[in-house]
Design an enzyme around this catalytic site. Sequence first.
Site: not given
Ligand code: TPP
Length: 642
Positions: A296, A383, A411
Amino acid sequence: MNRAMPGTDATGGAPPAPLLAAIRSPADLRRLPAGELPALAAEIRARIIAATARNGGHVGPNLGVVELTIALHRVFETPRDALLFDVSHQCYPHKLLTGRHEGFSRLRQTGGPSGFCNPAESPHDAFVAGHAGTALSAALGIAAARDLQKLPGHVVALCGDGAFTCGETLEALNNIATTTRRLVIILNDNQWSIGRNVGAIARLLARLSTSRAYNKVHNRIQAAVTATPAGQRLHRLWTLWKRETKDFFAESGFFEKFGLRHIGPIDGHNLPELQKHLEFARDADFPVLLHVITQKGRGLQAALDHPEKFHGAAPYNPGSGETTPGRPGTPPTYTEVFSNALLREADADSRVVAITAAMASGTGLGKMAARHPGRFHDVGIAEEHAATFAAGLAAKGARPVLALYSTFAQRAVDQIIHDIALQNLPVTLCLDRAGLSPADGPTHHGLYDIPLLRPVPNAVIMQPADEDELADMLHTALRQNHGPHIIRYPRGAAAGVKIKESPALLEIGKAQLLQQGAGAAVWSLGAMLPDARALAAKIGARLGGPPTLVNARHAKPLDADLLLRHAREHRLIVTLEDGALAGGFGAAVLETLSEAGLATPVVRIGWPDRFIGHGTSVADLRAANGLDPESIWQKVLPHLPA
Ligand SMILES: Cc1ncc(C[n+]2csc(CCOP(=O)(O)OP(=O)(O)O)c2C)c(N)n1
């Protein structure tokens, strides 16, 4: 949309990008000699850094998937093949390779491209996303429809390791093998959600990615075997290799048990490796999960050093990584106020427990995690589970505070109803980002929490007009023996008032009468108060005397006594809320008047019944949707008493 705005160049200050400039569609990319691809990757990274440094955005996730996205577009052919991105916050390289590089410097700005995928923006975007955990379900649906219609085309879902903490991802996983034979899942494993990924799945993936260690050890054994003397060293490596392989093969069975062929982990920055494995997955007649390890923030030192800050960053200096400081004297954000208020409550009451669904920093729970680690839970992007988990805590005497963004709380509506409210459990829900998240847009605006939760029996919904009231509301909610108590507050700076030494206990369901006047009564909810004051001043000037002004404090229960009195004493009621009008606070006012048989006219100011796009600022989006001060005035003016 793809035109640069006057005064900006098309690249937003990024160095020239001749390779990218020649790519009008992925077909051009597929014609590029493989030897040019590393230079193309560098150009893409430079464009992402330039645009996000200026506009803010998802820096780390995008810098991590540059090679992966290039390889995907070399192997698959969008839009015939459907490429879905989970959350889709990592779609910037995809946008740059699918004909959107010219307007890219206006990313997330009014009139520029969205920071997320949207088929309305490009046929190369297969599906809308902004919430986590949807890609697998949507991809499976697309694959099932393709199979049903016997259509050509592949379906690929790119999911982060964080997405595998979502229930929905696991629910889809459970269905894949019984639904289709042709689906490609890319597990983009960078070990980070927004913060470090959490829970057993994160540990499992970490162990799986030790296959790199396995490879390394294997190679070292090979080397050691040919070296002399091998002796103890060889024996030690052999033992290590056995342990690593045992773990690896045991863990890799996890995905195989769902009927997927698990391949990897492979290096997500090695283009030939990626391309080779993607071609295998494309040609397979069974579902494949390709486990790809990426870094990342790759290509920007500040993002590598601070992965959490650069997951989604405000505008920043690419050299130093410093984000643009706020104007001096700017009040603290509501998030910061909540963070401190919660700490005070938790210090005073050992029953207080804080819960986040993978948003510890965004919701301001970092301090709580540091000071009371035993009373802090990050449950992952879950959630629904978070809400029922909070209900369980409350059922056994704890005082859980569940901090979510309003949009992600959508959610958990069933859990709030079925697990919290039905049992009248004292859970406090703190809904941050209630109102607009302008640069993120429709997937992230927090406009629906009042309409979704107002019909729920036992629910109390409050919104503070300033930071002092937020502290009071949290204090009040935590002193109730029933619930849920829902406190909503917007993104960004609070009102700038002083916070009392000790928070006050508010009376549930009572509004605050700010000014007794005549002619019209202006009822404001939460942070709309400055707009309500400005409107009241205009009404006062027009009527020749001030109107009545109320800080409603509650969307539920309404202060019905005061409201009905005002309806009888005034000839117009105006309501203001930062939420959807349909089913919102103003709708509650109308219902209350109607049930009492009162026909006092009501003008409701709030967000209209359509999805609100993204934009540079709240002011831009308000102006575009009839919520700027002049539009508000024009809505009220015809209804004022003569
Ligand atoms: C339902 C929901 N909860 C919280 C979020 C906030 N959020 C956006 S990206 C993320 C992390 C995603 O992690 P990952 O799937 O590993 O992707 P990366 O950013 O590491 O590429 C979160 C918690 C969201 N988008 N949707």
